[in-house]
Motif scaffolding. Structure first.
Motif, PDB file in Angstrom:
ATOM      1  N   ALA A 106      -6.210  74.275 -27.146  1.00 32.86           N
ATOM      2  CA  ALA A 106      -5.654  73.697 -28.379  1.00 32.86           C
ATOM      3  C   ALA A 106      -4.733  74.661 -29.130  1.00 32.86           C
ATOM      4  CB  ALA A 106      -6.794  73.213 -29.287  1.00 32.86           C
ATOM      5  N   PRO A 107      -5.125  75.940 -29.375  1.00 27.46           N
ATOM      6  CA  PRO A 107      -4.201  76.854 -30.057  1.00 27.46           C
ATOM      7  C   PRO A 107      -2.929  77.135 -29.258  1.00 27.46           C
ATOM      8  CG  PRO A 107      -6.431  77.727 -30.081  1.00 27.46           C
ATOM      9  CD  PRO A 107      -6.431  76.579 -29.143  1.00 27.46           C
ATOM     10  N   ILE A 108      -3.045  77.137 -27.925  1.00 28.56           N
ATOM     11  CA  ILE A 108      -1.872  77.385 -27.087  1.00 28.56           C
ATOM     12  C   ILE A 108      -0.867  76.253 -27.249  1.00 28.56           C
ATOM     13  CG2 ILE A 108      -1.067  77.734 -24.717  1.00 28.56           C
ATOM     14  CD1 ILE A 108      -3.875  78.784 -24.055  1.00 28.56           C
ATOM     15  N   ILE A 109      -1.354  75.020 -27.167  1.00 34.08           N
ATOM     16  CA  ILE A 109      -0.472  73.848 -27.309  1.00 34.08           C
ATOM     17  C   ILE A 109       0.143  73.818 -28.698  1.00 34.08           C
ATOM     18  CG2 ILE A 109      -0.422  71.322 -27.315  1.00 34.08           C
ATOM     19  CD1 ILE A 109      -2.752  71.455 -25.260  1.00 34.08           C
ATOM     20  N   LEU A 110      -0.677  74.088 -29.712  1.00 35.27           N
ATOM     21  CA  LEU A 110      -0.180  74.073 -31.091  1.00 35.27           C
ATOM     22  C   LEU A 110       0.847  75.178 -31.317  1.00 35.27           C
ATOM     23  CD1 LEU A 110      -0.394  72.781 -33.877  1.00 35.27           C
ATOM     24  CD2 LEU A 110      -2.279  74.334 -34.382  1.00 35.27           C
ATOM     25  N   ALA A 111       0.615  76.363 -30.744  1.00 33.72           N
ATOM     26  CA  ALA A 111       1.561  77.469 -30.891  1.00 33.72           C
ATOM     27  C   ALA A 111       2.902  77.141 -30.224  1.00 33.72           C
ATOM     28  CB  ALA A 111       0.971  78.746 -30.290  1.00 33.72           C
ATOM     29  N   ILE A 112       2.843  76.505 -29.071  1.00 33.40           N
ATOM     30  CA  ILE A 112       4.086  76.108 -28.383  1.00 33.40           C
ATOM     31  C   ILE A 112       4.845  75.079 -29.219  1.00 33.40           C
ATOM     32  CG2 ILE A 112       4.996  74.902 -26.356  1.00 33.40           C
ATOM     33  CD1 ILE A 112       2.722  76.220 -24.739  1.00 33.40           C
ATOM     34  N   MET A 113       4.117  74.136 -29.802  1.00 39.72           N
ATOM     35  CA  MET A 113       4.758  73.127 -30.654  1.00 39.72           C
ATOM     36  C   MET A 113       5.402  73.763 -31.886  1.00 39.72           C
ATOM     37  SD  MET A 113       1.796  70.192 -30.376  1.00 39.72           S
ATOM     38  CE  MET A 113       2.550  69.104 -31.574  1.00 39.72           C
ATOM     39  N   LEU A 114       4.687  74.698 -32.515  1.00 39.74           N
ATOM     40  CA  LEU A 114       5.245  75.373 -33.689  1.00 39.74           C
ATOM     41  C   LEU A 114       6.443  76.239 -33.306  1.00 39.74           C
ATOM     42  CD1 LEU A 114       1.984  76.455 -35.551  1.00 39.74           C
ATOM     43  CD2 LEU A 114       3.663  74.806 -36.358  1.00 39.74           C
ATOM     44  N   ASN A 115       6.380  76.837 -32.129  1.00 38.01           N
ATOM     45  CA  ASN A 115       7.483  77.688 -31.680  1.00 38.01           C
ATOM     46  C   ASN A 115       8.764  76.893 -31.442  1.00 38.01           C
ATOM     47  OD1 ASN A 115       8.357  80.377 -30.780  1.00 38.01           O
ATOM     48  ND2 ASN A 115       8.570  79.414 -28.782  1.00 38.01           N
ATOM     49  N   GLU A 116       8.613  75.609 -31.155  1.00 36.51           N
ATOM     50  CA  GLU A 116       9.782  74.767 -30.894  1.00 36.51           C
ATOM     51  C   GLU A 116      10.385  74.193 -32.168  1.00 36.51           C
ATOM     52  OE1 GLU A 116      11.285  74.278 -27.893  1.00 36.51           O
ATOM     53  OE2 GLU A 116       9.922  75.881 -27.280  1.00 36.51           O
ATOM     54  N   VAL A 117       9.693  74.367 -33.294  1.00 34.76           N
ATOM     55  CA  VAL A 117      10.224  73.867 -34.567  1.00 34.76           C
ATOM     56  C   VAL A 117      11.360  74.780 -35.022  1.00 34.76           C
ATOM     57  CG1 VAL A 117       9.703  73.394 -36.991  1.00 34.76           C
ATOM     58  CG2 VAL A 117       8.023  72.834 -35.220  1.00 34.76           C
ATOM     59  N   ARG A 118      12.492  74.206 -35.324  1.00 31.64           N
ATOM     60  CA  ARG A 118      13.665  74.995 -35.711  1.00 31.64           C
ATOM     61  C   ARG A 118      13.881  75.034 -37.223  1.00 31.64           C
ATOM     62  NH1 ARG A 118      12.595  76.860 -31.839  1.00 31.64           N
ATOM     63  NH2 ARG A 118      13.598  76.800 -29.800  1.00 31.64           N
ATOM     64  N   HIS A 119      13.279  74.102 -37.960  1.00 37.24           N
ATOM     65  CA  HIS A 119      13.408  74.085 -39.411  1.00 37.24           C
ATOM     66  C   HIS A 119      12.381  75.061 -39.981  1.00 37.24           C
ATOM     67  CE1 HIS A 119      13.510  72.643 -43.553  1.00 37.24           C
ATOM     68  NE2 HIS A 119      14.610  71.964 -43.245  1.00 37.24           N
ATOM     69  N   ALA A 121      11.534  76.269 -42.980  1.00 34.41           N
ATOM     70  CA  ALA A 121      10.708  75.917 -44.142  1.00 34.41           C
ATOM     71  C   ALA A 121       9.561  75.005 -43.723  1.00 34.41           C
ATOM     72  CB  ALA A 121      11.561  75.248 -45.212  1.00 34.41           C
ATOM     73  N   PHE A 122       9.871  74.009 -42.907  1.00 32.92           N
ATOM     74  CA  PHE A 122       8.837  73.095 -42.413  1.00 32.92           C
ATOM     75  C   PHE A 122       7.829  73.847 -41.542  1.00 32.92           C
ATOM     76  CE2 PHE A 122       7.295  70.213 -39.067  1.00 32.92           C
ATOM     77  CZ  PHE A 122       6.679  69.246 -39.855  1.00 32.92           C
ATOM     78  N   LYS A 123       8.327  74.808 -40.760  1.00 26.90           N
ATOM     79  CA  LYS A 123       7.455  75.580 -39.883  1.00 26.90           C
ATOM     80  C   LYS A 123       6.463  76.412 -40.697  1.00 26.90           C
ATOM     81  CE  LYS A 123       7.701  78.837 -36.013  1.00 26.90           C
ATOM     82  NZ  LYS A 123       8.619  79.591 -35.120  1.00 26.90           N
TER      83      LYS A 123
END
Length: 316
Positions: A106-119, A121-123
């Motif tokens: 779960a943390p791995i998937i979530l970290a990958i998703m957060l890493n792909e966020v380009r905005h 402030a939202f990140k």
């Protein structure tokens, strides 16, 4: 000739000592900051190791550790002959397997998703919100779970009854307990666990992503062929360390949520040791259980590291 060699070796020793002094003088504040941590480990981790001897004694608070009667392996023999122990061990292993199956990726998937966020402030806002559950104590979280799942006033059962169904006493049903506990643990620790993986991702060379984009690689292919291989050593280290705690389910969360009706699926080594050791006063027996857990964890860490070496990701 012998005198010259002796002088050269003496000069080397003096140079090493002076180099050490310069190194210590340069980094003296870092060494000073290490002192509290070293004292903590010494007082609370290493000195209590001598107390393990009570697992081989009939420990008495009146006599003390060293004056108590030596019984050898009697506590371990009773442990392995007890039927309750195998039920508790089964529950511990099942819960640990579920926590590893759902909680580790779960943390791995979530970290990958957060890493792909380009905005950005939202990140940042998302990261802050995801970290917050980690700071909620299990006492508070257990109270929230009990209130949410209450058959009479809980929000979940209110929704269920609004559709015409009968309320479900979730925390009294053994079939629901493991799902509730593992889901709560994943939700609580998932955001905090992403910190390590996000830190590992910052060490990946950005030129690799640029080259992949020029070659026409999609986001998914970049994740599969750059991001995941880049954090694989971190994943291996964490999974080896987690295997060392395979018999640790956490005392607080189980103790606060289980009850006599769910003992058959919820009673784990921590709660078993608590009942036997503190409530029944059999401290030697509870020490034997703790030593058994430590031995199993040690063997699993060595085995996992050996397997990791075969894939070129050894820790030591």
């Amino acid at each position: 000739m012998a005198v010259r060699l002796e002088n050269q070796s003496l000069i080397k020793v003096i140079d090493k000592r002076s180099e050490r002094r310069r190194h210590f003088a340069k980094h003296k504040w870092l060494y000073l900051f290490l002192i509290p941590g070293c004292l903590y480990l010494l007082i609370f981790k290493y000195i209590p190791i001598f107390g393990v001897v009570i697992a081989f004694k009939d420990f008495s608070l009146v006599r003390g550790i060293w004056a108590s009667e030596w019984v050898g392996l009697d506590n371990f023999q009773y442990l392995f002959q007890s039927k309750d122990f195998y039920v508790v061990l089964r529950n511990t292993l099942i819960l640990s397997f579920y926590q590893l199956l759902w909680g580790f990726p779960a943390p791995i998937i979530l970290a990958i998703m957060l890493n792909e966020v380009r905005h950005m402030a939202f990140k940042r806002v998302s990261q802050t919100i995801l970290y917050l559950p980690h700071f909620i104590s299990w006492v508070v979280l257990a109270g929230m779970i009990i209130n949410f799942l209450s058959p009479s006033t809980g929000a979940v059962n209110t929704i269920i009854t609004s559709f015409g169904y009968k309320p479900i006493p979730f925390l009294l049903e053994p079939s629901y307990f493991r799902t509730i506990l593992v889901s709560a643990e994943v939700w609580k620790g998932m955001g905090w666990g992403t910190i390590i993986y996000l830190a590992a991702m910052t060490g990946i060379d950005s030129s690799l992503y640029e080259a992949a984009k020029m070659d026409g690689a999609s986001r998914v292919k970049q994740i599969l062929h750059i991001t995941i291989p880049g954090i694989l050593p971190t994943i291996v280290i964490l999974i080896v360390l987690q295997l060392g705690h395979i018999l640790d389910n956490g005392f607080e969360q189980v103790f606060l949520l289980y009850n006599p009706s769910t003992y058959e699926v919820a009673d784990v080594l921590e709660t078993y040791t608590y009942r036997i050791g503190l409530i029944d006063g059999r401290l030697s027996f509870s020490a034997a259980v703790g030593l058994f857990k430590a031995f199993v964890g040690f063997v699993l860490v060595l085995g996992a590291n050996r397997i990791a070496k075969l894939f070129g990701h050894n820790i030591w």
